[in-house]
Design an enzyme around this catalytic site. Sequence first.
Site, PDB file in Angstrom:
ATOM      1  N   ASP A   1     -11.079   3.234   4.157  1.00 51.39           N
ATOM      2  CA  ASP A   1     -11.552   1.848   4.061  1.00 51.39           C
ATOM      3  C   ASP A   1     -13.084   1.796   4.014  1.00 51.39           C
ATOM      4  OD1 ASP A   1      -9.790  -0.231   3.755  1.00 51.39           O
ATOM      5  OD2 ASP A   1      -9.306  -0.420   5.888  1.00 51.39           O
TER       6      ASP A   1
ATOM      7  N   GLN B   1      -4.806  -1.244   9.629  1.00 51.60           N
ATOM      8  CA  GLN B   1      -4.763  -2.593   9.055  1.00 51.60           C
ATOM      9  C   GLN B   1      -5.432  -3.595   9.998  1.00 51.60           C
ATOM     10  OE1 GLN B   1      -3.422  -3.328   5.913  1.00 51.60           O
ATOM     11  NE2 GLN B   1      -4.282  -5.356   6.238  1.00 51.60           N
TER      12      GLN B   1
ATOM     13  N   LYS C   1       0.847  -1.205   0.000  1.00 52.48           N
ATOM     14  CA  LYS C   1       0.000   0.000   0.000  1.00 52.48           C
ATOM     15  C   LYS C   1       0.879   1.251   0.000  1.00 52.48           C
ATOM     16  CE  LYS C   1      -3.932  -2.237   2.192  1.00 52.48           C
ATOM     17  NZ  LYS C   1      -4.551  -2.679   3.452  1.00 52.48           N
TER      18      LYS C   1
END
Length: 300
Positions: free
Chosen positions: A121, A98, A54
């Site tokens: 997200d 994460q 990422k």
Amino acid sequence: MSAKIIDGKEFALSVRGKVKDHVTRLVNDHGITPGLAVVLVGEDPASEVYVRSKGKATTEAGMKSVEHKLDAATSEADLLALIDDLNNDASIHGILVQLPLPDHLNEDLVINSIDPAKDVDGFHISNVGLLGTGQKSMVPCTPLGCLMMLRDHHGSLSGLDAVVVGRSNIVGKPMAQLLLGDSCTVTIAHSRTKDLPEVVRRADIVVAAVGRPEMVPGDWIKPGATVIDVGINRIDAPEKGEGKTRLVGDVEFATASEVAGAITPVPGGVGPMTIACLLANTVTACSRANGLEEPEGLTA
Ligand code: NDP
């Protein structure tokens, strides 16, 4: 093989190209560099790989990438304090924690402490509610990538029968909301669904997000249907040598590709689109935060 292969790698490259163009405009015309902060707690090897890729993709798109790697024993208070700092940092437009988090940390509490406008997200309860009510929101990356590929293939999705197999909060449910938003007639199937093969056979669009290797065979697919395979499953591959493995999806590609009109492969389908959409969400968040025009074709 009759199905068109929807090449997620190629599509992701085009999305990343659009992101980069928009970043260049933000930097050159407005002096703004979008910034993405990724927070990793603990040392899960798979998560470390995701976080590294990422970060690399973010930098390649011309954006600022910040990584916070915290010890597995980090307290909830310390993690919340870091998120608070990032919420208040004007150079950071996207924050991603994460998952999964170590057991002692309350995942819902942590995710809901992120500023919804920076929640790239799309997991914050406010974004879930906004998506569910058809309002502008941050949309979870994997379903957004699936939607982009479906729109590209079909043009309009209006009136099509869509079946989403899987009802998770990160894939199945938001995917269903997005398809509904594009006026599909949507069925969400799950482990308790009666006669799943018959339900899947009705669909013009099948999105499989189950996590069971090759569970959906070709004879469940309506001829000509579009199949989006979200599953990523690692299975033994003795044909490649002792101890070797390979990745397969939730759909049995060999048989489904004989019947479907179009299908995403695994690997090389949905996977590459997920990171591309994280970049897209970051540039969208940055544009919104600065009251600027959103990038075209990169939002739901
Ligand atoms: P979850 O385990 O959270 O959800 C799986 C869903 O599948 C559940 O709703 C479950 O139903 C349903 N299910 C399980 N078994 C069956 C069955 N026999 N028949 C019908 N439905 C069933 O998984 P995720 O949504 O997180 O992920 C799904 C897959 O997608 C995984 O392979 C994952 O690795 C992959 N993935 C890929 C991404 C990418 O970037 N390509 C990103 C995220 C996930 P119930 O609710 O009733 O238990």
